[in-house]
Design an enzyme around this catalytic site. Structure first.
Site, PDB file in Angstrom:
ATOM      1  N   HIS A 166      -8.129  -7.474  -8.024  1.00 33.30           N
ATOM      2  CA  HIS A 166      -8.506  -8.329  -6.888  1.00 33.30           C
ATOM      3  C   HIS A 166      -8.636  -7.399  -5.680  1.00 33.30           C
ATOM      4  CE1 HIS A 166      -6.735 -11.138  -9.738  1.00 33.30           C
ATOM      5  NE2 HIS A 166      -7.290 -12.139  -9.083  1.00 33.30           N
ATOM      6  N   ASP A 214      -3.469  -8.250  -7.388  1.00 32.80           N
ATOM      7  CA  ASP A 214      -3.138  -8.720  -6.034  1.00 32.80           C
ATOM      8  C   ASP A 214      -3.940  -9.983  -5.717  1.00 32.80           C
ATOM      9  OD1 ASP A 214      -2.305  -8.818  -3.389  1.00 32.80           O
ATOM     10  OD2 ASP A 214      -3.669  -7.238  -2.722  1.00 32.80           O
ATOM     11  N   ASP A 233     -14.474 -11.727 -12.637  1.00 32.89           N
ATOM     12  CA  ASP A 233     -13.144 -12.322 -12.521  1.00 32.89           C
ATOM     13  C   ASP A 233     -12.063 -11.287 -12.885  1.00 32.89           C
ATOM     14  OD1 ASP A 233     -10.841 -13.785 -12.697  1.00 32.89           O
ATOM     15  OD2 ASP A 233     -11.782 -15.486 -13.718  1.00 32.89           O
ATOM     16  N   GLY A 234     -11.207 -11.002 -11.927  1.00 34.91           N
ATOM     17  CA  GLY A 234     -10.160 -10.011 -12.138  1.00 34.91           C
ATOM     18  C   GLY A 234      -9.193 -10.380 -13.247  1.00 34.91           C
ATOM     19  N   SER A 267      -6.817  -1.727  -0.664  1.00 37.70           N
ATOM     20  CA  SER A 267      -6.271  -0.994  -1.809  1.00 37.70           C
ATOM     21  C   SER A 267      -7.294  -0.098  -2.526  1.00 37.70           C
ATOM     22  CB  SER A 267      -5.614  -1.961  -2.801  1.00 37.70           C
ATOM     23  OG  SER A 267      -6.495  -3.013  -3.166  1.00 37.70           O
ATOM     24  N   HIS A 302       0.816  -1.213   0.000  1.00 34.49           N
ATOM     25  CA  HIS A 302       0.000   0.000   0.000  1.00 34.49           C
ATOM     26  C   HIS A 302       0.854   1.269   0.000  1.00 34.49           C
ATOM     27  CE1 HIS A 302      -3.493  -2.641   1.634  1.00 34.49           C
ATOM     28  NE2 HIS A 302      -3.412  -2.672   0.323  1.00 34.49           N
ATOM     29  N   GLU A 358     -14.000  -7.694  -7.787  1.00 26.49           N
ATOM     30  CA  GLU A 358     -13.931  -8.623  -6.658  1.00 26.49           C
ATOM     31  C   GLU A 358     -14.906  -9.761  -6.942  1.00 26.49           C
ATOM     32  OE1 GLU A 358     -12.133  -9.265  -3.716  1.00 26.49           O
ATOM     33  OE2 GLU A 358     -13.537 -10.933  -3.707  1.00 26.49           O
TER      34      GLU A 358
HETATM   35  C1  LIG Z   1      -5.116 -10.391  -1.452  1.00 22.11           C
HETATM   36  S1  LIG Z   1      -6.833 -10.061  -1.488  1.00 22.11           S
HETATM   37  C2  LIG Z   1      -6.922  -8.428  -2.105  1.00 22.11           C
HETATM   38  C3  LIG Z   1      -6.475  -7.362  -1.182  1.00 22.11           C
HETATM   39  C4  LIG Z   1      -6.609  -5.959  -1.745  1.00 22.11           C
HETATM   40  N1  LIG Z   1      -6.015  -5.865  -3.078  1.00 22.11           N
HETATM   41  C5  LIG Z   1      -5.912  -4.980  -0.848  1.00 22.11           C
HETATM   42  O1  LIG Z   1      -4.733  -4.698  -1.055  1.00 22.11           O
HETATM   43  O2  LIG Z   1      -6.575  -4.447   0.066  1.00 22.11           O
HETATM   44  C6  LIG Z   1      -7.392 -10.972  -2.868  1.00 22.11           C
HETATM   45  C7  LIG Z   1      -8.872 -10.811  -3.167  1.00 22.11           C
HETATM   46  O3  LIG Z   1      -9.139 -11.388  -4.448  1.00 22.11           O
HETATM   47  C8  LIG Z   1     -10.427 -11.973  -4.427  1.00 22.11           C
HETATM   48  N2  LIG Z   1     -10.464 -12.915  -5.566  1.00 22.11           N
HETATM   49  C9  LIG Z   1     -10.089 -14.203  -5.639  1.00 22.11           C
HETATM   50  N3  LIG Z   1     -10.153 -14.653  -6.914  1.00 22.11           N
HETATM   51  C10 LIG Z   1     -10.564 -13.601  -7.672  1.00 22.11           C
HETATM   52  C11 LIG Z   1     -10.784 -13.414  -9.062  1.00 22.11           C
HETATM   53  N4  LIG Z   1     -10.592 -14.402  -9.935  1.00 22.11           N
HETATM   54  N5  LIG Z   1     -11.178 -12.198  -9.492  1.00 22.11           N
HETATM   55  C12 LIG Z   1     -11.371 -11.163  -8.610  1.00 22.11           C
HETATM   56  N6  LIG Z   1     -11.179 -11.287  -7.290  1.00 22.11           N
HETATM   57  C13 LIG Z   1     -10.772 -12.479  -6.812  1.00 22.11           C
HETATM   58  C14 LIG Z   1     -10.528 -12.585  -3.049  1.00 22.11           C
HETATM   59  O4  LIG Z   1     -11.885 -12.770  -2.686  1.00 22.11           O
HETATM   60  C15 LIG Z   1      -9.807 -11.519  -2.207  1.00 22.11           C
HETATM   61  O5  LIG Z   1     -10.726 -10.582  -1.698  1.00 22.11           O
END
Ligand SMILES: C[S@@+](CC[C@H](N)C(=O)[O-])C[C@H]1O[C@@H](n2cnc3c(N)ncnc32)[C@H](O)[C@@H]1O
Length: 281
Positions: free
Chosen positions: A41, A166, A145-146, A102, A18, A120
């Site tokens: 993500h 992420d 899907d990210g 983030s 961050h 998300e």
């Molecule tokens: C490491 S965390 C993200 C933290 C955030 N980027 C932060 O820095 O505050 C990963 C997130 O990705 C989500 N996730 C998992 N697979 C995903 C996908 N294919 N597409 C989007 N989000 C996804 C999870 O539910 C989780 O909330």
């Protein structure tokens, strides 16, 4: 999709990630043109540090809590200030009880012309994130899907901005997806700023990842790592980021920030690395 970031919010990896995110956004703000942050993500956007998950696993005590108590020195303190200002705004009564994720950190730093696209996939988290940004015309939250968005959302119409990737690293093949995703997105938008996060658990895994990245031929690609311990297999001993097209001032800033983070979070046993995987073409 078992990953819950609430267990990890505010830990040393979040702090590093961050702070770098805020430095990149501060750089983008130097020009008046609008930019977009694409957060593939995104997570919840805001985490309680007094809730069940954070109580069971208080990783934030070794991260943000330590940083807040540290004497950073004048230059690192100045560089970290935009990040700490966001943390302070989230905790107005000066007791640390909330940690911003983030998408919220990015949004708090925006000017009126800047935009956020946050993805998300977890339905409950996506709902929470939507609620957090309800009515906000500068933020668009999508439960998608990210990995798809990484390809479909670039280049943004502003033609300026940052893509943060992420992933949770809970499924097999995420290292390969990261390399492939970056490669394809970069082919569509070569001038974009990209920031990819990765966990440091197995040195062999990281070496293979870096070798794959090198093979993409992408230039202006930097590897930044914060190690809080010596490598111990199976345990997260560090946090890494791959930065593509980082602003030229960033290397110098990181040379000031990372040693200060080592001193604050892992004195006597931590270390850092700043290395170009590939420099200019
Ligand atoms: C490491 S965390 C993200 C933290 C955030 N980027 C932060 O820095 O505050 C990963 C997130 O990705 C989500 N996730 C998992 N697979 C995903 C996908 N294919 N597409 C989007 N989000 C996804 C999870 O539910 C989780 O909330």
């Amino acid at each position: 999709m078992n990953y819950r970031h609430a267990f990890h919010a505010g830990n040393f990896a979040d702090v590093m990630k961050h702070i770098i995110l805020t430095r990149l956004i501060e750089y983008l703000k130097l020009k008046p043109g609008a930019f977009r942050v694409i957060d593939t993500h995104a997570g919840l956007g805001r985490y309680s540090l007094t809730g069940d998950e954070a109580k069971r696993n208080p990783e934030w005590k070794e991260g943000i809590a330590k940083l807040l108590k540290a004497e950073l020195g004048a230059r690192p303190a100045e560089l970290v200030k935009p990040y700490l200002d966001v943390i302070a705004a989230e905790n107005p009564n000066s007791t640390l009880s909330r940690y911003p994720g983030s998408p919220l950190i990015a949004r708090k730093l925006f000017r009126p012309q800047d935009r956020l696209s946050a993805l998300e996939l977890h339905p409950k988290d996506a709902r929470e994130l939507n609620k957090l940004f309800d009515g906000d015309v500068q933020a668009r939250i999508t439960a998608l899907d990210g990995w798809l968005a990484l390809n479909a959302y670039v280049p943004p119409k502003e033609k300026r901005g940052l893509v943060l990737v992420d992933p949770p690293f809970e499924e097999k093949g995420e290292w390969e997806r990261l390399v492939d995703g970056l490669y394809k997105a970069h082919r569509k938008w070569a001038t974009g700023l990209y920031a990819l996060w990765y966990p440091m658990k197995e040195p062999r895994e990281i070496n293979a990842f870096v070798a794959d990245l090198k093979r993409t031929g992408i230039t202006r690609m930097m590897r930044v790592e914060l190690l809080i311990d010596a490598p111990v297999a199976g345990r997260m001993f560090g946090s890494g980021m791959i930065l593509v097209n980082p602003p030229f001032v960033l290397e110098d800033e990181l040379k000031s920030i990372l040693p200060a983070l080592v001193k604050a979070l892992a004195p006597g046993k931590g270390s850092h690395r700043i290395e170009w995987i590939r420099g200019e073409a």
